[in-house]
Write a protein that holds these residues in place. Sequence first.
Motif, PDB file in Angstrom:
ATOM      1  N   GLN A   1       0.832  -1.189   0.000  1.00 14.96           N
ATOM      2  CA  GLN A   1       0.000   0.000   0.000  1.00 14.96           C
ATOM      3  C   GLN A   1       0.870   1.243   0.000  1.00 14.96           C
ATOM      4  O   GLN A   1       2.049   1.194   0.337  1.00 14.96           O
ATOM      5  CB  GLN A   1      -0.928   0.016   1.219  1.00 14.96           C
ATOM      6  CG  GLN A   1      -0.174   0.008   2.543  1.00 14.96           C
ATOM      7  CD  GLN A   1      -1.089  -0.083   3.739  1.00 14.96           C
ATOM      8  OE1 GLN A   1      -2.296  -0.143   3.597  1.00 14.96           O
ATOM      9  NE2 GLN A   1      -0.523  -0.085   4.925  1.00 14.96           N
ATOM     10  N   ALA A   2       0.263   2.324  -0.389  1.00 15.89           N
ATOM     11  CA  ALA A   2       0.923   3.630  -0.377  1.00 15.89           C
ATOM     12  C   ALA A   2       0.060   4.593   0.417  1.00 15.89           C
ATOM     13  O   ALA A   2      -1.152   4.672   0.207  1.00 15.89           O
ATOM     14  CB  ALA A   2       1.130   4.145  -1.803  1.00 15.89           C
ATOM     15  N   ILE A   3       0.705   5.323   1.346  1.00 15.92           N
ATOM     16  CA  ILE A   3      -0.003   6.279   2.197  1.00 15.92           C
ATOM     17  C   ILE A   3       0.594   7.661   1.931  1.00 15.92           C
ATOM     18  O   ILE A   3       1.633   8.010   2.502  1.00 15.92           O
ATOM     19  CB  ILE A   3       0.137   5.914   3.680  1.00 15.92           C
ATOM     20  CG1 ILE A   3      -0.273   4.459   3.908  1.00 15.92           C
ATOM     21  CG2 ILE A   3      -0.695   6.840   4.547  1.00 15.92           C
ATOM     22  CD1 ILE A   3      -0.013   3.962   5.298  1.00 15.92           C
ATOM     23  N   PRO A   4      -0.011   8.455   1.052  1.00 15.71           N
ATOM     24  CA  PRO A   4       0.548   9.790   0.751  1.00 15.71           C
ATOM     25  C   PRO A   4       0.153  10.813   1.818  1.00 15.71           C
ATOM     26  O   PRO A   4      -1.030  11.080   2.023  1.00 15.71           O
ATOM     27  CB  PRO A   4      -0.073  10.141  -0.612  1.00 15.71           C
ATOM     28  CG  PRO A   4      -0.791   8.904  -1.071  1.00 15.71           C
ATOM     29  CD  PRO A   4      -1.127   8.137   0.167  1.00 15.71           C
ATOM     30  N   TYR A   5       1.145  11.361   2.497  1.00 13.34           N
ATOM     31  CA  TYR A   5       0.903  12.460   3.442  1.00 13.34           C
ATOM     32  C   TYR A   5       1.428  13.736   2.795  1.00 13.34           C
ATOM     33  O   TYR A   5       2.609  13.841   2.463  1.00 13.34           O
ATOM     34  CB  TYR A   5       1.608  12.211   4.771  1.00 13.34           C
ATOM     35  CG  TYR A   5       1.162  13.178   5.856  1.00 13.34           C
ATOM     36  CD1 TYR A   5       0.098  12.880   6.679  1.00 13.34           C
ATOM     37  CD2 TYR A   5       1.798  14.404   6.026  1.00 13.34           C
ATOM     38  CE1 TYR A   5      -0.328  13.759   7.662  1.00 13.34           C
ATOM     39  CE2 TYR A   5       1.371  15.295   7.005  1.00 13.34           C
ATOM     40  CZ  TYR A   5       0.308  14.965   7.819  1.00 13.34           C
ATOM     41  OH  TYR A   5      -0.115  15.849   8.779  1.00 13.34           O
TER      42      TYR A   5
ATOM     43  N   VAL B   1       5.365   9.566   0.820  1.00 15.52           N
ATOM     44  CA  VAL B   1       4.602   8.345   0.567  1.00 15.52           C
ATOM     45  C   VAL B   1       5.090   7.259   1.516  1.00 15.52           C
ATOM     46  O   VAL B   1       6.200   6.737   1.367  1.00 15.52           O
ATOM     47  CB  VAL B   1       4.747   7.889  -0.897  1.00 15.52           C
ATOM     48  CG1 VAL B   1       3.920   6.632  -1.144  1.00 15.52           C
ATOM     49  CG2 VAL B   1       4.321   9.000  -1.843  1.00 15.52           C
ATOM     50  N   GLY B   2       4.267   6.923   2.513  1.00 14.30           N
ATOM     51  CA  GLY B   2       4.611   5.889   3.474  1.00 14.30           C
ATOM     52  C   GLY B   2       4.140   4.527   3.024  1.00 14.30           C
ATOM     53  O   GLY B   2       3.291   4.390   2.125  1.00 14.30           O
ATOM     54  N   VAL B   3       4.686   3.488   3.668  1.00 15.36           N
ATOM     55  CA  VAL B   3       4.346   2.111   3.308  1.00 15.36           C
ATOM     56  C   VAL B   3       3.856   1.311   4.508  1.00 15.36           C
ATOM     57  O   VAL B   3       3.520   0.140   4.358  1.00 15.36           O
ATOM     58  CB  VAL B   3       5.568   1.400   2.682  1.00 15.36           C
ATOM     59  CG1 VAL B   3       6.018   2.104   1.420  1.00 15.36           C
ATOM     60  CG2 VAL B   3       6.730   1.310   3.679  1.00 15.36           C
TER      61      VAL B   3
ATOM     62  N   PRO C   1      -3.435   2.332 -13.398  1.00 16.75           N
ATOM     63  CA  PRO C   1      -3.242   1.490 -12.217  1.00 16.75           C
ATOM     64  C   PRO C   1      -1.922   1.812 -11.526  1.00 16.75           C
ATOM     65  O   PRO C   1      -0.889   1.996 -12.170  1.00 16.75           O
ATOM     66  CB  PRO C   1      -3.246   0.066 -12.789  1.00 16.75           C
ATOM     67  CG  PRO C   1      -2.874   0.224 -14.221  1.00 16.75           C
ATOM     68  CD  PRO C   1      -3.407   1.567 -14.653  1.00 16.75           C
ATOM     69  N   LEU C   2      -1.960   1.895 -10.213  1.00 17.28           N
ATOM     70  CA  LEU C   2      -0.766   2.190  -9.415  1.00 17.28           C
ATOM     71  C   LEU C   2      -0.108   0.858  -9.063  1.00 17.28           C
ATOM     72  O   LEU C   2      -0.443   0.215  -8.073  1.00 17.28           O
ATOM     73  CB  LEU C   2      -1.163   2.967  -8.161  1.00 17.28           C
ATOM     74  CG  LEU C   2      -1.966   4.247  -8.411  1.00 17.28           C
ATOM     75  CD1 LEU C   2      -2.388   4.892  -7.103  1.00 17.28           C
ATOM     76  CD2 LEU C   2      -1.174   5.222  -9.261  1.00 17.28           C
ATOM     77  N   THR C   3       0.836   0.441  -9.879  1.00 20.11           N
ATOM     78  CA  THR C   3       1.409  -0.892  -9.769  1.00 20.11           C
ATOM     79  C   THR C   3       2.570  -0.974  -8.796  1.00 20.11           C
ATOM     80  O   THR C   3       2.944  -2.066  -8.382  1.00 20.11           O
ATOM     81  CB  THR C   3       1.867  -1.371 -11.152  1.00 20.11           C
ATOM     82  OG1 THR C   3       2.788  -0.404 -11.701  1.00 20.11           O
ATOM     83  CG2 THR C   3       0.674  -1.510 -12.088  1.00 20.11           C
ATOM     84  N   SER C   4       3.197   0.130  -8.432  1.00 16.49           N
ATOM     85  CA  SER C   4       4.352   0.087  -7.539  1.00 16.49           C
ATOM     86  C   SER C   4       4.505   1.427  -6.840  1.00 16.49           C
ATOM     87  O   SER C   4       3.882   2.426  -7.222  1.00 16.49           O
ATOM     88  CB  SER C   4       5.629  -0.248  -8.322  1.00 16.49           C
ATOM     89  OG  SER C   4       5.942   0.791  -9.232  1.00 16.49           O
ATOM     90  N   HIS C   5       5.358   1.447  -5.826  1.00 17.43           N
ATOM     91  CA  HIS C   5       5.634   2.702  -5.132  1.00 17.43           C
ATOM     92  C   HIS C   5       6.324   3.690  -6.058  1.00 17.43           C
ATOM     93  O   HIS C   5       6.121   4.907  -5.944  1.00 17.43           O
ATOM     94  CB  HIS C   5       6.507   2.439  -3.898  1.00 17.43           C
ATOM     95  CG  HIS C   5       5.795   1.700  -2.805  1.00 17.43           C
ATOM     96  ND1 HIS C   5       6.147   0.441  -2.406  1.00 17.43           N
ATOM     97  CD2 HIS C   5       4.729   2.055  -2.039  1.00 17.43           C
ATOM     98  CE1 HIS C   5       5.336   0.047  -1.435  1.00 17.43           C
ATOM     99  NE2 HIS C   5       4.471   1.004  -1.186  1.00 17.43           N
TER     100      HIS C   5
ATOM    101  N   THR D   1       8.513  11.839  -2.237  1.00 21.25           N
ATOM    102  CA  THR D   1       9.578  10.947  -1.801  1.00 21.25           C
ATOM    103  C   THR D   1       8.961   9.723  -1.155  1.00 21.25           C
ATOM    104  O   THR D   1       7.838   9.774  -0.644  1.00 21.25           O
ATOM    105  CB  THR D   1      10.529  11.647  -0.812  1.00 21.25           C
ATOM    106  OG1 THR D   1      11.595  10.768  -0.456  1.00 21.25           O
ATOM    107  CG2 THR D   1       9.791  12.050   0.441  1.00 21.25           C
ATOM    108  N   LEU D   2       9.682   8.613  -1.169  1.00 23.64           N
ATOM    109  CA  LEU D   2       9.208   7.362  -0.587  1.00 23.64           C
ATOM    110  C   LEU D   2       9.775   7.208   0.816  1.00 23.64           C
ATOM    111  O   LEU D   2      10.975   7.380   1.043  1.00 23.64           O
ATOM    112  CB  LEU D   2       9.628   6.178  -1.461  1.00 23.64           C
ATOM    113  CG  LEU D   2       9.150   4.792  -1.005  1.00 23.64           C
ATOM    114  CD1 LEU D   2       7.639   4.714  -1.048  1.00 23.64           C
ATOM    115  CD2 LEU D   2       9.768   3.696  -1.862  1.00 23.64           C
ATOM    116  N   ASP D   3       8.913   6.875   1.757  1.00 20.11           N
ATOM    117  CA  ASP D   3       9.306   6.687   3.150  1.00 20.11           C
ATOM    118  C   ASP D   3       9.078   5.222   3.505  1.00 20.11           C
ATOM    119  O   ASP D   3       7.941   4.768   3.661  1.00 20.11           O
ATOM    120  CB  ASP D   3       8.478   7.594   4.061  1.00 20.11           C
ATOM    121  CG  ASP D   3       8.927   7.539   5.516  1.00 20.11           C
ATOM    122  OD1 ASP D   3       9.796   6.711   5.824  1.00 20.11           O
ATOM    123  OD2 ASP D   3       8.416   8.328   6.329  1.00 20.11           O
TER     124      ASP D   3
END
Length: 700
Positions: free
Chosen positions: A229-233, A247-249, A342-346, A367-369
């Motif tokens: 999952q991706a959690i965009p803050y 973007v948290g995981v 489709p959002l296939t990856s981070h 950025t990816l967190d």
Amino acid sequence: MAISTEVRDQLTRKFEALLPHLNERQQRLMLASEARLLGHGGVRAVARAARVSETTVRRGVFELERGLSPLPDGRVRRSGGGRKRVTAHDPKLMSALLALVEPDERGDPESPLRWTTKSLRHLADELTRQGHTVSAPTVGALLRRNGFSLQGTRKTLEGTQHPDRDAQFHYINEQVKDHQATAEPVISVDTKKREQLGLLPNAGREWRPKSDPVQVVDHSFFTGPQVEQAIPYGIYDITRNTGWVNVGVDHDTSVFAVESIRRWWKARGRHDYPHAGRLLITADAGGSNSYRYRVWKSELAALAAETGLAITVCHFPPGTSKWNKIEHRLFSHITLNWRGRPLTSHEVVVNTIAATRTSGGLRVEATLDTGEYPTGVAISKDRFAALPLERHATHGSWNYTLHPAPADASSPVPPVGEANGPAQRRQAMLARLADPRLTGMSPAQMEQLAAALAPAQAARAQERHSQQRGGRARRATGNLRAKPLFNDSARLLLTLLYQRQVCSMKVLADLLEVTDVCIADLVKETRRVLEDQSHHAGTAQVRFAKAAALLDFLTTDQRPARAAIIDRLSHPALTGMTRDELHSLIQRLAVSQVAQGERLGYQRRGGPRQPGTRSGVFPQKISNSERVLLTILYQRKLCTMEVLTDALGDVCRSSVGNVIRETRPLLQQVGHVPTAAPVRYRTAADLLAAAPDDRDTPTS
């Protein structure tokens, strides 16, 4: 006379050139004038040359002969021409139609189409059934003529409005203007909807080669909790019109929210505002940045101490999050940018967010967190009270400032963030709670028990995860499962402390800076493992109602007042048996007391425990060892129940009576019959004074 072929040909060429430029009436009158000039046979000749009906030409001749005046500009036919409107033939049609589309306004709550789609076809079918024959296009024309149009719903109703709603809006506006006037940063923050990754359907359409849509799964509910999952803050800079998305995981927690703000400050904020001394944050009232969460404010205090900024937070009233700037200045454009994709990856999520641009100048960075942000973290009331938090005079629960340093030197230093603060304090506290005086076991025995229970704990964990998924894992879990707050050894330790009734879940939660629900869940799981291994924890000699009392005991060995009273009452001069004999008797009755508690609980509930309940051992006002002691003292006729109640000080007579009534049969089962005492005490003071202060062991 006959009309020559040459004249017919000339008329044909003339009509082909002029008629396309004339309206219906002008064409008719022109043809009529040519026919009159030709005389007899002119009507037929003109009709064939123009390829129209002879009736049309003849009607034009009649109009010329009547000498009617010209029509007003823009009209082709005289008023009243053509077919009558359908409402003229059926005057009741319009009222019947309005009764269908407006059942509430027309006072007809039982309209035939009240619970169905009011499409033009459905309306036409229902009107025809009622005797008003009409087509779907005619229904559409009638509705448009009466001011109707196709409309969706509009999100304007906000439920019960808070009385301070408008005042809070004005206060936020004033705070924003004040910070912007001095070139201080003002940001709007919130968490965007959590997104599951994979070939999942996404709303919207995108240009692609014809008949070549992106293939996605038809259902997404099967993915389960193990899907990535991706959690965009998001952090939206209101002044500079720029966005930053972390973007948290793992989990959307308060720690994650403040870490996102910290990352924005390090990457953008300190460079865009090099001379900033204050930071204003506008946020909604719920979610990970809720004004109710102590962890949110504690982490902001850590950020303020780290950056030297005075961080002011202004929350929008409950139910008004749509007024937060980030919703329609940043998140809406991100949603448009990844529509139909489709959002296939981070990587896809981060790059799509970072590519968001608008004609208004919005620029977004992402950025990816990959950090871990476990749930269940909490802050005790005492530690929260030490934060350098200043509540504003205007609705202090929604508006507050966290200063970078305490207001005075005597105040404690504000805590650092979860990553290197509470997590370390939690491990240190677990080491202190492993004291043999609390666990009843030496460190070596604890390690041996933990090693013996480790396979069973792992099996229980897999069973729990399987129940959450609804079946076996569909893929290798890898790092998808978040790291828990407590490992198996810590879970065992906390369960033993709770089962031994050292303290309540609330006390353990305050000591470890987690929620009591977190403690309840791990106790529920580990207790089953202990029961499967037939391990009985026993009961501790001391009990603590507050965290401060437990810490004092670990530091100074200062026992609670209740423990000193029980120790005096356990003296052989009162019990008629040595302390070792009393302890042995208590151990013999421990299993029977647990079984009796389960049986009584079953009877009070009227059945098994409901699914989802804690099913733990709840601390009682009187522990199991105290129950045995009080029953022995009462059976020896040393005093009355009222005297025992006064001696304990914090229980009532009915509780003592229930304890004696329930424990007496257990003593009889093991064959213990206390001997009558030679002296009877009338007051609690006399009873306690009869026990010497030393711990000698006189004979019975």
